[in-house]
Write an enzyme that holds these catalytic residues in place. Structure first.
Site, PDB file in Angstrom:
ATOM      1  CG  ASP A 149      -1.774   1.332   1.363  1.00 19.44           C
ATOM      2  OD1 ASP A 149      -2.324   1.800   0.620  1.00 19.44           O
ATOM      3  OD2 ASP A 149      -1.493   1.741   2.695  1.00 19.44           O
ATOM      4  CG  ASP A 160      -2.083   7.075   0.460  1.00 15.60           C
ATOM      5  OD1 ASP A 160      -1.272   7.618  -0.369  1.00 15.60           O
ATOM      6  OD2 ASP A 160      -3.239   7.620   0.127  1.00 15.60           O
TER       7      ASP A 160
END
Length: 311
Positions: free
Chosen positions: A64, A66
């Site tokens: 991922d 962020d």
């Protein structure tokens, strides 16, 4: 055993539609990621990871973006760059700010508000060329993102690369921006939200839906199938409980800078955790701390590819 779209027949029409959009978004993102695969790097900086990574040509790692790889939201920083380049005007800020405040503070994905936000966000790039956004993405990475990469997470990614494994970003950010970040970090490629374009120009529609939650899992599943990967040998990394579907797909899930729900879930399932935040400060869901027009612009224009439409 039925797979993909053929397996949706037993669902109700409403659930079938939502699942179909997730599958479509995931497959579109996987296709875009494979087309943009970059060469692996020779070196990278960062601290050494605290765990061994064993090489395996049927293993890969999925990160991922962020608050996992980058401090803060890539879309927030991208929105700041777009506002600086006058992609939208000050008079649009009030409407954008209201829509973002609804999602961030109320925490409710009301369909009507979601539709309005997606239409507003996509209108920012509608009519612009894909090549223009890619070029601007390079500039914005240097301006706002390069210094916000977590060294610890980057070292984890490099450990996979050093072991001969491919490493992919998986994010709701537009795939063009995700690909810029992946290339700058020396990763294999990126899975991201795919916005429709015709003749190299954005139409203001999406292919499927934003690559978020279940759609991320579908993208990883589609890419693994295309690449001949064994998901039980793969690793995935995220900070958010929204990515539990993706983390649950792989044999080696890791919670990185986890939110409270993911931390609890990871502990219950004995997943590995890493926290690179100062003082273990938990990430908060709320209005960005930065003040002023630029901050509002970044947080609101950020949802650049958020509208469910098929190519």
């Amino acid at each position: 055993m039925l797979t993909g779209m053929a397996a949706l027949g037993w669902l109700t029409p409403r659930r079938r539609s939502a699942t179909a959009r997730s599958v479509l978004a995931g497959e579109a993102s996987a296709e875009a990621a494979r087309k943009s695969t970059q060469d692996l790097p020779d070196t990278a900086q960062g601290e050494e990871p605290e765990f061994p990574v064993h090489g395996d040509d049927r293993a890969a790692a999925f990160f991922d973006l962020d608050n996992t790889v980058m401090q803060g939201a890539a879309l927030f920083h991208f929105g700041r760059g777009l506002y600086k380049r006058k992609f939208f005007e000050t008079r649009d800020l009030a409407r954008f700010a209201w829509q973002q405040a609804w999602f961030r503070l109320a925490g409710i994905e009301d369909p009507e508000h979601m539709q309005d936000a997606r239409d507003s966000a996509l209108s920012i790039v509608k009519g612009h060329r894909v090549s223009e956004l890619k070029s601007i993405g390079e500039e914005i990475y240097d301006e706002y993102m390069a210094e916000r990469i977590w060294p610890g997470t980057r070292a984890l990614a490099q450990a996979h690369l050093d072991a001969g494994q491919k490493v992919w970003l998986v994010t709701a950010a537009p795939v063009e921006i995700a690909q810029v970040i992946a290339r700058r970090l020396g990763l294999t490629g990126a899975l991201g939200t795919v916005a429709e374009s015709i003749g190299g120009v954005y139409t203001g529609k999406l292919v499927g839906e934003p690559l978020h939650g279940p759609a991320k899992a579908e993208a990883v599943r589609a890419l693994a199938a295309a690449e001949g990967l064994d998901l039980s040998r793969c690793a995935a990394y995220s900070d958010s409980h929204n990515d539990i579907p993706m983390l649950s797909l792989v044999g080696h899930p890791y919670a990185i800078n986890p939110d409270a729900k993911l931390r609890k879930h990871a502990r219950e399932l004995e997943w590995r955790l890493r926290d690179y935040r100062t003082g273990r400060k938990a990430a908060k869901v709320g209005i960005p701390a930065a003040a002023g027009v630029g901050a509002v612009a970044g947080g609101t224009a950020a949802a650049i590819a958020l509208h469910r439409r098929r190519r």
